[in-house]
Design a protein around this motif. Structure first.
Motif, PDB file in Angstrom:
ATOM      1  N   LEU A 174       6.623  -5.144   7.495  1.00 58.99           N
ATOM      2  CA  LEU A 174       5.612  -5.848   7.735  1.00 58.99           C
ATOM      3  C   LEU A 174       5.339  -5.693   9.446  1.00 58.99           C
ATOM      4  O   LEU A 174       4.172  -5.708   9.823  1.00 58.99           O
ATOM      5  CB  LEU A 174       5.659  -7.226   7.273  1.00 58.99           C
ATOM      6  N   ARG A 175       6.328  -5.837  10.026  1.00 58.47           N
ATOM      7  CA  ARG A 175       6.485  -5.978  11.457  1.00 58.47           C
ATOM      8  C   ARG A 175       5.701  -4.747  12.092  1.00 58.47           C
ATOM      9  O   ARG A 175       4.972  -4.755  13.041  1.00 58.47           O
ATOM     10  CB  ARG A 175       7.821  -6.265  12.017  1.00 58.47           C
ATOM     11  N   TYR A 176       6.282  -3.681  11.753  1.00 58.05           N
ATOM     12  CA  TYR A 176       5.704  -2.213  12.123  1.00 58.05           C
ATOM     13  C   TYR A 176       4.334  -1.978  11.433  1.00 58.05           C
ATOM     14  O   TYR A 176       3.911  -0.629  11.736  1.00 58.05           O
ATOM     15  CB  TYR A 176       6.851  -0.987  11.994  1.00 58.05           C
ATOM     16  N   GLY A 177       3.938  -2.615  10.336  1.00 56.22           N
ATOM     17  CA  GLY A 177       2.723  -2.124   9.759  1.00 56.22           C
ATOM     18  C   GLY A 177       2.844  -0.917   8.654  1.00 56.22           C
ATOM     19  O   GLY A 177       1.985  -0.214   8.710  1.00 56.22           O
ATOM     20  N   LEU A 178       3.844  -0.576   8.188  1.00 56.29           N
ATOM     21  CA  LEU A 178       4.148   0.473   7.575  1.00 56.29           C
ATOM     22  C   LEU A 178       3.714   0.439   6.028  1.00 56.29           C
ATOM     23  O   LEU A 178       3.602  -0.609   5.527  1.00 56.29           O
ATOM     24  CB  LEU A 178       5.596   1.269   7.526  1.00 56.29           C
ATOM     25  N   THR A 179       3.342   1.479   5.383  1.00 55.54           N
ATOM     26  CA  THR A 179       2.913   1.553   3.916  1.00 55.54           C
ATOM     27  C   THR A 179       4.417   1.376   3.193  1.00 55.54           C
ATOM     28  O   THR A 179       5.591   1.779   3.827  1.00 55.54           O
ATOM     29  CB  THR A 179       2.102   2.677   3.672  1.00 55.54           C
ATOM     30  N   VAL A 180       4.293   1.259   1.988  1.00 59.32           N
ATOM     31  CA  VAL A 180       5.518   1.335   0.894  1.00 59.32           C
ATOM     32  C   VAL A 180       5.851   2.647   0.980  1.00 59.32           C
ATOM     33  O   VAL A 180       7.146   2.962   0.961  1.00 59.32           O
ATOM     34  CB  VAL A 180       4.675   0.841  -0.426  1.00 59.32           C
ATOM     35  N   GLU A 181       4.971   3.505   0.811  1.00 63.05           N
ATOM     36  CA  GLU A 181       5.381   5.067   0.994  1.00 63.05           C
ATOM     37  C   GLU A 181       6.188   5.414   2.309  1.00 63.05           C
ATOM     38  O   GLU A 181       7.270   6.151   2.164  1.00 63.05           O
ATOM     39  CB  GLU A 181       4.371   5.960   0.787  1.00 63.05           C
ATOM     40  N   GLU A 182       5.693   4.868   3.377  1.00 64.75           N
ATOM     41  CA  GLU A 182       6.437   5.270   4.627  1.00 64.75           C
ATOM     42  C   GLU A 182       7.779   4.709   4.715  1.00 64.75           C
ATOM     43  O   GLU A 182       8.819   5.246   4.971  1.00 64.75           O
ATOM     44  CB  GLU A 182       5.680   4.883   5.750  1.00 64.75           C
ATOM     45  N   SER A 213       0.513   2.948  -5.428  1.00 64.02           N
ATOM     46  CA  SER A 213       1.403   2.073  -4.715  1.00 64.02           C
ATOM     47  C   SER A 213       0.556   0.867  -4.141  1.00 64.02           C
ATOM     48  O   SER A 213      -0.517   0.896  -4.050  1.00 64.02           O
ATOM     49  CB  SER A 213       1.905   2.834  -3.472  1.00 64.02           C
ATOM     50  N   LEU A 214       1.150  -0.294  -3.906  1.00 64.17           N
ATOM     51  CA  LEU A 214       0.741  -1.322  -3.442  1.00 64.17           C
ATOM     52  C   LEU A 214       0.310  -1.405  -1.901  1.00 64.17           C
ATOM     53  O   LEU A 214       1.168  -1.141  -1.021  1.00 64.17           O
ATOM     54  CB  LEU A 214       1.791  -2.558  -3.657  1.00 64.17           C
ATOM     55  N   ASP A 215      -0.736  -1.702  -1.670  1.00 67.90           N
ATOM     56  CA  ASP A 215      -1.262  -1.980  -0.244  1.00 67.90           C
ATOM     57  C   ASP A 215      -0.724  -3.494   0.189  1.00 67.90           C
ATOM     58  O   ASP A 215      -1.128  -4.229  -0.442  1.00 67.90           O
ATOM     59  CB  ASP A 215      -2.846  -1.967  -0.058  1.00 67.90           C
ATOM     60  N   LEU A 216       0.096  -3.456   1.047  1.00 59.43           N
ATOM     61  CA  LEU A 216       0.995  -4.656   1.282  1.00 59.43           C
ATOM     62  C   LEU A 216      -0.078  -5.798   2.170  1.00 59.43           C
ATOM     63  O   LEU A 216       0.383  -6.945   2.205  1.00 59.43           O
ATOM     64  CB  LEU A 216       2.001  -4.209   2.444  1.00 59.43           C
ATOM     65  N   GLN A 217      -1.087  -5.335   2.500  1.00 63.63           N
ATOM     66  CA  GLN A 217      -2.055  -6.300   3.182  1.00 63.63           C
ATOM     67  C   GLN A 217      -3.141  -6.850   2.251  1.00 63.63           C
ATOM     68  O   GLN A 217      -3.209  -8.032   1.946  1.00 63.63           O
ATOM     69  CB  GLN A 217      -2.835  -5.635   4.366  1.00 63.63           C
ATOM     70  N   ASN A 241      10.414   6.505  20.383  1.00 63.57           N
ATOM     71  CA  ASN A 241       9.625   5.483  20.782  1.00 63.57           C
ATOM     72  C   ASN A 241       8.434   5.580  19.566  1.00 63.57           C
ATOM     73  O   ASN A 241       7.448   4.574  19.534  1.00 63.57           O
ATOM     74  CB  ASN A 241       8.641   5.852  22.060  1.00 63.57           C
ATOM     75  N   HIS A 242       8.765   6.425  18.644  1.00 61.11           N
ATOM     76  CA  HIS A 242       7.505   6.476  17.511  1.00 61.11           C
ATOM     77  C   HIS A 242       7.859   5.110  16.504  1.00 61.11           C
ATOM     78  O   HIS A 242       9.189   4.700  16.331  1.00 61.11           O
ATOM     79  CB  HIS A 242       7.688   7.681  16.667  1.00 61.11           C
ATOM     80  N   PRO A 243       7.005   4.462  15.886  1.00 61.56           N
ATOM     81  CA  PRO A 243       7.172   3.321  15.168  1.00 61.56           C
ATOM     82  C   PRO A 243       8.219   3.699  14.017  1.00 61.56           C
ATOM     83  O   PRO A 243       8.981   2.790  13.677  1.00 61.56           O
ATOM     84  CB  PRO A 243       5.813   3.107  14.482  1.00 61.56           C
ATOM     85  N   TYR A 244       8.268   4.876  13.420  1.00 57.63           N
ATOM     86  CA  TYR A 244       9.120   5.387  12.456  1.00 57.63           C
ATOM     87  C   TYR A 244      10.655   5.169  12.759  1.00 57.63           C
ATOM     88  O   TYR A 244      11.622   4.576  12.245  1.00 57.63           O
ATOM     89  CB  TYR A 244       9.081   6.659  12.169  1.00 57.63           C
ATOM     90  N   ALA A 245      10.792   5.641  14.141  1.00 58.60           N
ATOM     91  CA  ALA A 245      12.145   5.651  14.759  1.00 58.60           C
ATOM     92  C   ALA A 245      12.568   4.117  15.170  1.00 58.60           C
ATOM     93  O   ALA A 245      13.690   3.794  14.664  1.00 58.60           O
ATOM     94  CB  ALA A 245      12.174   6.507  15.897  1.00 58.60           C
ATOM     95  N   GLN A 246      11.613   3.366  15.558  1.00 60.40           N
ATOM     96  CA  GLN A 246      11.870   2.036  16.014  1.00 60.40           C
ATOM     97  C   GLN A 246      12.178   1.160  14.656  1.00 60.40           C
ATOM     98  O   GLN A 246      13.245   0.572  14.726  1.00 60.40           O
ATOM     99  CB  GLN A 246      10.721   1.245  16.638  1.00 60.40           C
ATOM    100  N   PHE A 247      11.441   1.487  13.737  1.00 58.54           N
ATOM    101  CA  PHE A 247      11.907   0.586  12.300  1.00 58.54           C
ATOM    102  C   PHE A 247      12.983   1.256  11.711  1.00 58.54           C
ATOM    103  O   PHE A 247      13.975   0.260  11.245  1.00 58.54           O
ATOM    104  CB  PHE A 247      10.579   1.297  11.235  1.00 58.54           C
TER     105      PHE A 247
END
Length: 806
Positions: free
Chosen positions: A230-238, A324-328, A365-371
């Motif tokens: 939720l913090r990084y705004g990722l999808t369920v699949e990501e 899949s569920l859209d978390l928003q 620095n990519h959100p994926y790596a930070q997450f």
């Protein structure tokens, strides 16, 4: 009862016939125990019982719950029993009519509803008939162990502990043994030995804390992942693409795992930790996530309710589709694939350590790596803070997460893979508080929690930070990796190694991709035969891979066939056959110890051995017809040899028919015990319950054969069914074709297999050489390789991993 002999525990009772109770009862039966399965007495009749004229007093009604559970065991998939016949070891009963029978068993396992009051009441009832010395355990997943037996006698409490099996009990390796302050240490030791040696489990000893080890850390990891998603705004699949195999975790990753577990179940576990915790930070972390509360309130519990973070629906053309569920918006949408350089780099990297480093380092620095970093970091720090709280050793924590959640590396092993000093420096730079004992350990000059020295694995020794201690390891466990690190490799190719096991016994290990057999392994087999004949007492064939061997290198064969390089294909087959013959003709004993998937060429590598010791989870079968071929590395020949041996001087045909069906239909065993059902188990072969001990057991078998004065298998001629037997087999193939059960190409394959297994056009009862049968194998294999439909099957299998029926 002797507290050092697991064999004294022969009879068990399981109370509670639900999913877990029935699964535990089934696995105790798998281990050869006689099991009494008890449940409550029903209060109402079912309609079918009324129609049969039964009453609430009828015995079959009173034991209905446990009887129905036994019936489900035989049909359930995945099967809880190694063999359906093992259900006969379980007797159905109920808690009123059969309570006194608890005084006749050696071990009582409670697996009823997770309510403290219910369990306390049950143990009061159990103690009323309890025989002093009988083991009593609960399968609770997190209730207080001590509180469950408050008010029970001292003797009862001394023989009481938790044995927390993970679901499903047959397949999940972990059992957490949780004693109380009152539990006799000898009882704890006996329970651990029972679960390891008799049930084949991996045991960790946990402390009496909420949710013990695996569920405590696993639940924390899920909550942290949800928070960071939720913090990084990722999808369920990501999130699942990043927290699955890319992180050394199962394909179910996070959200698919949550759907399997059940969102309501997760909330129950969360509540249990929060309510029992005195740490404000932990209580905050284990607060109920609003998102989960919303989904549970809406009845979206996961797979059991038809939808959670994912759901399966019928598409416009009737096929199943995953949404899949859209978390928003909390609406479902079509599932999307996740791609990108970071994902690609993680997939391409070798080993879990390499994958995680690629995940974090490809684009930091990519959100994926930070997450990924935040989820990993927080889980590592949480695990470190629980050392001494939930378990005394970091190895028990690591093992619990590997065995209970199928992580490739436990938290502290993963920390080592990332680089302990480097990762701690980053944590501190980001303002995180690192546990004092970790700081002390690094200050003492240590750069890892684990180390290997002279073939022995060393581990962090304790809070003093004084140095490493040797990791405890059962003498029945042999680590090929540790032996190689200790310089015990005798021979090596890129795909196989010959390793010194000690006592003049060596082990041939495959380590190609998927342990598929190619030229390098065949070369290693022939070199091994020469080396063992000259210098060793015997040979074990085994490995530490995920699977023993998935077959031959299909891609190589397909490429040669598509290019029309028939001489090359024949050379490969002849080399395969001669390599397997070198095992069979070796003048030293050979024992194979397969595990998990052992298919096609993997079976052909085992059948020449003097003895096969199967792991219980061995899925064994000659499956070449599924890719349009027949076994040609000696497998078809060995089937013919087995048929002749079973016939003795009698009629071959019935035995040949059974084996022909097994090979033609590409049947595989559902367990090591099930190999006999498909006809591929020989009188000298056996099954060992404890998979971790298979290499040590195989070594013992080699030494025993050597001590008995081993003589190699004599070269003998094989009596065959001949042309009349072939006609019988082909008649069966034709019948299936006429009935629409197989395709024309299936029939072609079946007819060629019949020609080989029956001995070609030899006279009925003729005796032929093994080489004659191998020549028939090779000829049939080459002709099938030239068929376009066979090449299509091979290509489809390589592309999709599934057989093509054309």
């Amino acid at each position: 009862m002797s507290m050092n002999r697991t064999g004294t525990v022969r009879r068990a009772a399981v109370i509670g016939s639900g999913v877990m109770g029935a699964g535990i009862a089934a696995h105790l039966a798998n281990a050869g125990m006689r099991v009494l399965l008890l449940d409550v007495v029903p209060q109402t009749l079912l309609p079918e019982e009324e129609k049969r004229g039964l009453t609430l007093a009828s015995p079959q009604v009173r034991s209905r719950h446990s009887q129905a559970a036994i019936g489900r065991m035989v049909k359930a998939q995945p099967a809880p029993l190694y063999e359906p016949s093992f259900a006969a070891r379980i007797t159905a009963g109920n808690l009123e009519d059969h309570l006194t029978a608890l005084s006749e068993v050696d071990w009582i396992v409670e697996a009823v509803v997770e309510r403290l009051d219910v369990k306390r009441s049950l143990f009061e009832k159990v103690e009323s008939v309890w025989k002093p010395g009988t083991l009593v355990t609960s399968n609770t997943s997190g209730l207080s162990v001590a509180e469950m037996v408050e008010g029970r006698s001292e003797a009862f409490r001394q023989h009481f502990a938790v044995t927390h099996f993970f679901n499903p009990p047959r397949y999940m390796k972990l059992v957490e043994v949780v004693p109380t302050a009152d539990t006799d240490p000898a009882v704890t030791a006996l329970l651990a030995a029972l679960c390891e040696e008799r049930l084949g489990k991996g045991v960790v000893v946990a402390k009496d804390t909420p949710n013990f080890i695996a569920n405590r850390i696993g639940t924390y990891g899920m909550l942290v992942t949800l928070e960071e998603v939720l913090r990084y705004g990722l999808t369920v699949e990501e999130a699942d693409a990043l927290t699955g195999p890319a992180m050394g975790r199962p394909k179910t990753a996070t959200f698919r795992m949550l759907d399997l577990v059940g969102l309501d179940t997760l909330l129950h576990v969360v509540d249990n930790v929060r309510d029992k915790s005195s740490d404000p930070a932990e209580r905050e972390t284990f607060a109920r996530p609003p998102l989960l509360e919303q989904l549970v309130a809406a009845g979206r519990l996961g797979e059991k309710s038809g939808g959670g973070f994912y759901r399966k629906i019928k598409g416009p053309k009737g096929s199943s589709e995953i949404e899949s569920l859209d978390l928003q918006s909390l609406a479902y949408r079509a599932r999307s694939s996740v791609k990108g350089p970071i994902i690609d780099a993680a997939k391409a990297a070798k080993g879990t350590g390499g994958k995680v480093k690629a995940l974090l380092g490809t684009d930091p620095n990519h959100p994926y790596a930070q997450f990924a970093w935040q989820t990993i970091k927080r889980t590592l720090l949480y695990s470190a803070n629980l050392v001494g709280v939930i378990a005394d050793s970091i190895t028990d924590i690591d093992k619990a997460m590997k065995w209970g959640f199928n992580w490739e590396l436990g938290p502290f092993e993963l920390w080592d893979a990332l680089g302990l000093q480097k990762s701690v420096a980053r944590m501190k730079a980001e303002g995180d508080v690192v546990p004092e004992w970790v700081e002390q350990w690094i200050a003492g000059g240590h750069s890892s929690f684990y180390a290997v020295q002279e073939g022995k694995r060393l581990v962090y020794s304790g809070a003093s930070g004084s140095g490493f201690a040797e990791e405890e390891q059962s003498p029945d466990e042999i680590s090929l990796t540790a032996l190689k690190e200790a310089g015990r490799t005798v021979l090596r190719t890129s795909d196989a190694s010959l390793i010194d096991l000690g006592d003049d016994v060596v082990c041939l290990e495959f380590h190609s991709q998927n342990n598929a057999i190619g030229g390098e392994i065949l070369t290693a087999i022939r070199r091994t035969a020469d080396e063992v004949s000259r210098n060793w007492r015997g040979l074990v064939i085994a490995n530490d891979g995920r699977n023993f061997c998935v077959g031959a290198n299909l891609l190589l064969l397909l490429m040669e066939a598509q290019n029309g390089e028939w001489d090359e294909v024949e050379d490969i087959i002849r080399m395969f056959q001669s390599s397997m013959l070198s095992i069979k003709k070796l003048d030293r004993p050979v024992v194979a110890a397969p595990h998990r998937m052992t298919l096609g060429g993997g079976v052909e590598a085992c059948l020449p051995a003097d003895q096969i010791i199967f792991s219980p989870e061995t899925y064994f079968g000659l499956v070449e017809t599924g890719v349009g071929l027949i076994p040609a590395g000696g497998g078809s020949k060995e089937a013919a040899v087995m048929a002749a041996a079973r016939a003795g001087g009698g009629e071959i045909q019935p035995h040949l028919n059974t084996l022909f069906e097994t090979v033609a239909m590409a049947r595989t065993s559902s367990s090591g015990f099930d190999v006999g059902r498909i006809g591929l188990k020989r009188p000298q072969d056996s099954v060992i319950m404890r998979q971790d001990a298979r290499i040590a057991e195989a070594k013992r078998a080699v030494l025993e054969l050597d001590r008995a004065g081993y003589t190699p298998q004599p070269e003998s001629r094989v009596r065959v069914a001949g042309r009349e037997g072939k006609a019988v087999l082909r008649m069966g193939v034709h019948s299936l074709l006429l009935g629409g059960q197989i395709s024309k190409h299936d029939a072609l394959i079946g007819n060629k297999l019949a020609h080989v297994m029956a001995g070609g056009d030899a006279a009925p009862g003729a005796e032929v050489s093994e080489q004659y049968l191998l020549d028939l194998e090779c000829e049939a294999f080459l002709s099938l390789c030239g068929e376009q439909k066979t090449q299509d099957r091979m290509s489809h299998m390589l592309t999709t991993g599934k057989p093509l029926r054309n």
